[in-house]
Structures are given as structure tokens and as C-alpha cells.
Design an enzyme around this catalytic site. Structure first.
Site, PDB file in Angstrom:
ATOM      1  N   GLY A  45      19.242   3.342 -27.737  1.00 29.07           N
ATOM      2  CA  GLY A  45      18.696   3.268 -29.086  1.00 29.07           C
ATOM      3  C   GLY A  45      17.392   4.041 -29.141  1.00 29.07           C
ATOM      4  O   GLY A  45      16.714   4.189 -28.122  1.00 29.07           O
ATOM      5  N   GLN A  50       9.353   6.478 -32.331  1.00 32.20           N
ATOM      6  CA  GLN A  50       9.314   6.785 -30.894  1.00 32.20           C
ATOM      7  C   GLN A  50       9.290   8.276 -30.612  1.00 32.20           C
ATOM      8  O   GLN A  50       9.021   8.699 -29.481  1.00 32.20           O
ATOM      9  CB  GLN A  50      10.518   6.159 -30.184  1.00 32.20           C
ATOM     10  CG  GLN A  50      10.494   4.641 -30.174  1.00 32.20           C
ATOM     11  CD  GLN A  50      11.660   4.104 -29.384  1.00 32.20           C
ATOM     12  OE1 GLN A  50      12.747   3.933 -29.922  1.00 32.20           O
ATOM     13  NE2 GLN A  50      11.462   3.857 -28.099  1.00 32.20           N
ATOM     14  N   CYS A  89      12.871  -0.363 -22.964  1.00 37.84           N
ATOM     15  CA  CYS A  89      12.518   0.487 -24.103  1.00 37.84           C
ATOM     16  C   CYS A  89      12.097   1.849 -23.581  1.00 37.84           C
ATOM     17  O   CYS A  89      11.326   1.932 -22.626  1.00 37.84           O
ATOM     18  CB  CYS A  89      11.358  -0.162 -24.872  1.00 37.84           C
ATOM     19  SG  CYS A  89      10.785   0.796 -26.287  1.00 37.84           S
ATOM     20  N   LEU A  90      12.591   2.923 -24.214  1.00 38.81           N
ATOM     21  CA  LEU A  90      12.213   4.273 -23.781  1.00 38.81           C
ATOM     22  C   LEU A  90      10.710   4.510 -23.927  1.00 38.81           C
ATOM     23  O   LEU A  90      10.161   5.394 -23.278  1.00 38.81           O
ATOM     24  CB  LEU A  90      12.982   5.329 -24.586  1.00 38.81           C
ATOM     25  CG  LEU A  90      14.486   5.421 -24.303  1.00 38.81           C
ATOM     26  CD1 LEU A  90      15.134   6.447 -25.223  1.00 38.81           C
ATOM     27  CD2 LEU A  90      14.749   5.756 -22.842  1.00 38.81           C
ATOM     28  N   HIS A 131      16.119  -4.648 -31.827  1.00 40.17           N
ATOM     29  CA  HIS A 131      15.029  -3.999 -31.089  1.00 40.17           C
ATOM     30  C   HIS A 131      14.523  -2.774 -31.860  1.00 40.17           C
ATOM     31  O   HIS A 131      13.315  -2.583 -32.010  1.00 40.17           O
ATOM     32  CB  HIS A 131      15.552  -3.621 -29.697  1.00 40.17           C
ATOM     33  CG  HIS A 131      14.598  -2.832 -28.853  1.00 40.17           C
ATOM     34  ND1 HIS A 131      14.089  -3.302 -27.658  1.00 40.17           N
ATOM     35  CD2 HIS A 131      14.072  -1.588 -29.017  1.00 40.17           C
ATOM     36  CE1 HIS A 131      13.276  -2.383 -27.152  1.00 40.17           C
ATOM     37  NE2 HIS A 131      13.254  -1.332 -27.936  1.00 40.17           N
ATOM     38  N   GLU A 132      15.457  -1.953 -32.347  1.00 45.72           N
ATOM     39  CA  GLU A 132      15.061  -0.716 -33.049  1.00 45.72           C
ATOM     40  C   GLU A 132      14.439  -1.035 -34.401  1.00 45.72           C
ATOM     41  O   GLU A 132      13.481  -0.379 -34.826  1.00 45.72           O
ATOM     42  CB  GLU A 132      16.265   0.219 -33.211  1.00 45.72           C
ATOM     43  CG  GLU A 132      16.909   0.677 -31.905  1.00 45.72           C
ATOM     44  CD  GLU A 132      15.938   1.242 -30.891  1.00 45.72           C
ATOM     45  OE1 GLU A 132      14.922   1.844 -31.293  1.00 45.72           O
ATOM     46  OE2 GLU A 132      16.171   1.046 -29.685  1.00 45.72           O
ATOM     47  N   HIS A 135      10.900  -1.730 -34.026  1.00 49.24           N
ATOM     48  CA  HIS A 135      10.065  -0.522 -33.899  1.00 49.24           C
ATOM     49  C   HIS A 135       9.581  -0.045 -35.273  1.00 49.24           C
ATOM     50  O   HIS A 135       8.461   0.443 -35.398  1.00 49.24           O
ATOM     51  CB  HIS A 135      10.856   0.615 -33.248  1.00 49.24           C
ATOM     52  CG  HIS A 135      10.825   0.613 -31.753  1.00 49.24           C
ATOM     53  ND1 HIS A 135       9.668   0.680 -31.022  1.00 49.24           N
ATOM     54  CD2 HIS A 135      11.840   0.594 -30.844  1.00 49.24           C
ATOM     55  CE1 HIS A 135       9.960   0.691 -29.718  1.00 49.24           C
ATOM     56  NE2 HIS A 135      11.264   0.636 -29.585  1.00 49.24           N
TER      57      HIS A 135
END
Ligand code: NI
Length: 169
Positions: A45, A50, A89-90, A131-132, A135
């Protein structure tokens, strides 16, 4: 489009993203580039913030599914059942921690063709969607941890680690 990942503790990650008012060619190209970046970073994701865009969109691609684009998403229903998962998470490379979230969600959003859709997701896709979406509101998964747990997992944090080179523990 060369997209750079924004990593914690960059302040941008704490900003709330703006609603997208026009799903035009620029947004379609951005979504394509985000899918490419997500794949390159071996993520499942990726949200606009991000890669430095404070716009309400994210992309997902979990195993067994196809890449998906969510524009101006909202979660309209969540299951009573909760599940726990070792989340990452990236934007916080190589850090993982158990986070409890609803097991299933119903989400409403627009796709890359400008069409509104509703979908029911459960399991890993439901988790990624939650999660996204966090963000887009400046929330990170580590915010769900107790202070002690957060300090524990973040003790080894190195923002310079390339997430694509780290194997998941
Ligand atoms: Ni993330």
C-alpha cells in the site's frame, strides 16, 4: 515520474491530505506512478503523502488481488470483530509491530476512471485500507502502540534503510 519516499520523522507525514476535486490525467498518471513505486519498494500500500503529495488517494496491491486505486476514500462501516497483525510501513522502514484493527471494512471511494464505488474488504486488504486511510489524516501505525511498545520498536529505527532491501522478520 520519479517518486521519492517520505520517511518518518518528516513532518509532512503528520499533515492532513486535501480532497481531490478533479480526477484528471494528472491524477491517473500519479496513481500509475504510485503503483510502480509501491511495487519497486515491495510494499502492499502507498498513500499520496508518502511520496510528497498531500492529496487524498492511495493505492494497494495485496497478494491474490490486483492493484487498486482509492481516491477520496472513506470507511463507512467496520466489523465488530478485530484482528491483530504485525504491521509495517514504507515510511518507517524495517519497523514492525502488532496493531489491532477491525477485521473487515466497507469503503467508499472513486477509482482512477472517476467512478465512485463501494467495496467490502476483509483480512489483509481491510488492514491496508485502514492503514493507508490513516496516512491521509496524518496518522501512522506506531501511534496505536503504547509509549513503551513504541519506544521499544523504534529503538533500532534507521530512516536511511532502503525498505526494498529489508527482509520482513
Ligand atoms: Ni504506511
Amino acid at each position: 515520474m520519479d517518486l521519492q519516499l517520505v520517511v518518518h520523522p518528516e513532518a509532512l507525514l503528520r499533515e492532513k491530505s486535501d480532497k481531490i476535486t478533479d480526477i484528471d490525467g494528472d491524477i491517473v498518471r500519479l496513481a500509475d506512478a504510485m503503483i510502480e513505486k509501491m511495487h519497486a519498494a515491495r510494499g502492499i500500500g502507498l498513500a499520496g503523502v508518502q511520496i510528497g503529495r498531500l492529496q487524498r488517494l492511495f493505492v494497494t496491491h495485496v497478494e491474490g488481488d490486483r492493484p487498486r486505486v482509492f481516491i477520496n476514500p472513506s470507511i463507512i462501516e467496520t466489523s465488530v470483530e478485530l484482528s491483530e497483525y504485525d504491521e509495517g510501513c514504507l515510511s518507517i522502514p524495517a519497523i514492525y509491530a502488532d496493531v489491532t484493527r477491525p477485521q473487515a471494512v466497507r469503503v467508499q471511494a472513486w477509482n482512477e476512471r472517476g467512478r465512485p464505488f463501494n467495496m467490502d474488504a476483509d483480512g489483509l486488504l481491510a488492514r491496508v485500507i485502514q492503514h493507508e486511510l490513516d496516512h491521509l489524516n496524518g496518522v501512522l501505525f506506531i501511534d496505536y502502540l503504547s509509549e513503551d511498545a513504541r519506544n521499544g520498536v523504534m529503538a533500532s529505527y534507521d530512516p536511511a534503510v532502503d525498505p526494498a532491501l529489508v527482509s520482513r522478520r
